[in-house]
Design a protein around this motif. Structure first.
Motif, short mmCIF file in Angstrom:
data_model
loop_
_atom_site.label_atom_id
_atom_site.label_comp_id
_atom_site.label_asym_id
_atom_site.label_seq_id
_atom_site.Cartn_x
_atom_site.Cartn_y
_atom_site.Cartn_z
N LYS A 89 0.85 -1.19 0.00
CA LYS A 89 0.00 0.00 0.00
C LYS A 89 0.89 1.24 0.00
O LYS A 89 2.10 1.14 0.21
CB LYS A 89 -0.96 0.01 1.18
N TYR A 90 0.26 2.38 -0.26
CA TYR A 90 1.03 3.63 -0.20
C TYR A 90 0.26 4.63 0.64
O TYR A 90 -0.96 4.59 0.74
CB TYR A 90 1.34 4.18 -1.59
N LYS A 91 1.01 5.52 1.27
CA LYS A 91 0.45 6.54 2.13
C LYS A 91 0.90 7.90 1.62
O LYS A 91 2.09 8.10 1.36
CB LYS A 91 0.96 6.31 3.56
N VAL A 92 -0.05 8.81 1.50
CA VAL A 92 0.28 10.16 1.05
C VAL A 92 0.43 11.04 2.28
O VAL A 92 -0.49 11.19 3.08
CB VAL A 92 -0.82 10.72 0.11
N MET A 93 1.62 11.62 2.42
CA MET A 93 1.91 12.50 3.54
C MET A 93 2.31 13.86 2.97
O MET A 93 3.45 14.03 2.53
CB MET A 93 3.02 11.94 4.41
N GLY A 94 1.35 14.77 2.97
CA GLY A 94 1.61 16.09 2.39
C GLY A 94 1.82 15.96 0.89
O GLY A 94 0.95 15.50 0.16
N ASN A 95 3.01 16.31 0.40
CA ASN A 95 3.31 16.20 -1.03
C ASN A 95 4.21 15.00 -1.32
O ASN A 95 4.76 14.90 -2.40
CB ASN A 95 3.95 17.50 -1.55
N LYS A 96 4.35 14.12 -0.36
CA LYS A 96 5.23 12.97 -0.51
C LYS A 96 4.42 11.67 -0.40
O LYS A 96 3.51 11.57 0.43
CB LYS A 96 6.30 13.00 0.59
N THR A 97 4.74 10.68 -1.23
CA THR A 97 4.08 9.38 -1.19
C THR A 97 5.06 8.34 -0.66
O THR A 97 6.18 8.22 -1.18
CB THR A 97 3.61 8.96 -2.60
N VAL A 98 4.64 7.61 0.36
CA VAL A 98 5.49 6.58 0.97
C VAL A 98 4.90 5.22 0.64
O VAL A 98 3.73 4.95 0.92
CB VAL A 98 5.57 6.77 2.51
N HIS A 99 5.70 4.36 0.02
CA HIS A 99 5.27 3.01 -0.32
C HIS A 99 5.56 2.08 0.86
O HIS A 99 6.69 2.07 1.37
CB HIS A 99 5.97 2.52 -1.58
N LEU A 100 4.56 1.31 1.26
CA LEU A 100 4.69 0.41 2.41
C LEU A 100 4.44 -1.03 1.98
O LEU A 100 3.67 -1.30 1.05
CB LEU A 100 3.68 0.79 3.49
N VAL A 101 5.11 -1.96 2.67
CA VAL A 101 4.88 -3.40 2.46
C VAL A 101 4.60 -4.04 3.81
O VAL A 101 5.17 -3.67 4.82
CB VAL A 101 6.11 -4.08 1.79
N LYS A 102 3.68 -5.00 3.80
CA LYS A 102 3.36 -5.75 5.02
C LYS A 102 4.22 -7.01 5.03
O LYS A 102 4.09 -7.86 4.15
CB LYS A 102 1.88 -6.11 5.06
N VAL A 103 5.11 -7.12 6.01
CA VAL A 103 6.12 -8.17 6.04
C VAL A 103 5.78 -9.21 7.10
O VAL A 103 5.48 -8.88 8.24
CB VAL A 103 7.52 -7.56 6.34
N LEU A 104 5.83 -10.48 6.67
CA LEU A 104 5.68 -11.60 7.61
C LEU A 104 7.07 -12.00 8.06
O LEU A 104 7.95 -12.29 7.24
CB LEU A 104 4.99 -12.78 6.92
N TRP A 105 7.28 -12.01 9.37
CA TRP A 105 8.60 -12.30 9.94
C TRP A 105 8.67 -13.76 10.38
O TRP A 105 7.67 -14.35 10.79
CB TRP A 105 8.88 -11.39 11.13
N ARG A 106 9.88 -14.32 10.31
CA ARG A 106 10.11 -15.68 10.77
C ARG A 106 9.85 -15.75 12.28
O ARG A 106 10.14 -14.81 13.01
CB ARG A 106 11.56 -16.10 10.48
N ASN A 107 9.28 -16.84 12.75
CA ASN A 107 8.94 -17.09 14.16
C ASN A 107 7.80 -16.21 14.65
O ASN A 107 7.64 -16.01 15.84
CB ASN A 107 10.16 -16.91 15.08
N HIS A 108 7.00 -15.62 13.73
CA HIS A 108 5.83 -14.82 14.10
C HIS A 108 4.64 -15.26 13.27
O HIS A 108 4.79 -15.76 12.16
CB HIS A 108 6.10 -13.33 13.89
N SER A 109 3.44 -15.03 13.79
CA SER A 109 2.23 -15.39 13.06
C SER A 109 1.83 -14.27 12.10
O SER A 109 2.40 -13.18 12.13
CB SER A 109 1.09 -15.65 14.05
N VAL A 110 0.83 -14.53 11.27
CA VAL A 110 0.36 -13.55 10.30
C VAL A 110 -0.19 -12.31 11.00
O VAL A 110 -0.04 -11.19 10.52
CB VAL A 110 -0.71 -14.18 9.38
N GLU A 111 -0.82 -12.50 12.17
CA GLU A 111 -1.37 -11.38 12.92
C GLU A 111 -0.28 -10.42 13.39
O GLU A 111 -0.55 -9.25 13.67
CB GLU A 111 -2.18 -11.85 14.13
N GLU A 112 0.95 -10.90 13.52
CA GLU A 112 2.05 -10.07 14.00
C GLU A 112 2.87 -9.44 12.87
O GLU A 112 3.92 -8.86 13.12
CB GLU A 112 2.97 -10.91 14.89
N ALA A 113 2.40 -9.57 11.63
CA ALA A 113 3.10 -8.96 10.49
C ALA A 113 3.08 -7.44 10.65
O ALA A 113 2.14 -6.87 11.20
CB ALA A 113 2.42 -9.37 9.19
N THR A 114 4.14 -6.79 10.18
CA THR A 114 4.28 -5.35 10.37
C THR A 114 4.37 -4.63 9.03
O THR A 114 4.81 -5.20 8.03
CB THR A 114 5.54 -5.02 11.19
#
Length: 161
Positions: free
Chosen positions: A118-143
């Motif tokens: 997903k991407y987030k618009v902050m003022g005149n800047k667009t920040v691209h984000l990714v939801k990452v699944l980490w090893r030893n963590h469940s899907v609910e704990e993805a950041t």
């Protein structure tokens, strides 16, 4: 006559719950609301805890449970109405993955895969984000992490995309 009708209706829906020693049950918490806390408060408070194993049948409607040490202040004999049957399912069992612990008692986080973008618009800047699944963590704990930072630290994660 009205009482007989009520009794017949109640008898149709009533069930005799009989458990055997060794059965697993969940324990209902509604009567303990506000007395014993189990991690959450208010409407997020769990309705049942457990499962616990039945160790003894005290009477027709009372059973003794094997409770963990943190519930040592709670009496271990309960009425059958406080139980919900636990049906074990092998799909609920999560295989244990070996965890490499560093000498300073920490462990290294490694990303497994990207779950969402997903991407987030902050003022005149667009920040691209990714939801990452980490090893030893469940899907609910993805950041959610910035795509730029993740590409910099973990380039192999983006080879499939």
């Amino acid at each position: 006559m009205a009482q007989d009708k009520k009794k017949n209706l109640a008898d149709k829906h009533a069930t005799d719950r009989v458990y055997k020693v060794g059965n697993w049950v969940f324990l209902k918490l509604s009567l303990w609301r506000g007395v014993v806390r189990f991690g959450k408060q208010g409407k997020l408070n769990p309705r049942y805890i457990g499962p616990y194993v039945i160790t003894e049948r005290v009477s027709e409607v009372a059973y003794k449970l094997e409770l963990p040490p943190e519930l040592s202040k709670v009496h271990d004999v309960f009425h059958v109405s406080m139980f919900r049957h636990y049906a074990s399912d092998l799909s609920h069992v999560i295989p244990l993955q070996p965890l490499e612990i560093n000498p300073d008692l920490t462990y290294d986080e490694e990303p497994v895969t990207i779950l969402d973008w997903k991407y987030k618009v902050m003022g005149n800047k667009t920040v691209h984000l990714v939801k990452v699944l980490w090893r030893n963590h469940s899907v609910e704990e993805a950041t959610w992490e910035t795509e730029e930072r993740m590409k910099e630290l973990y380039p192999p994660l983006f080879y499939d995309y």
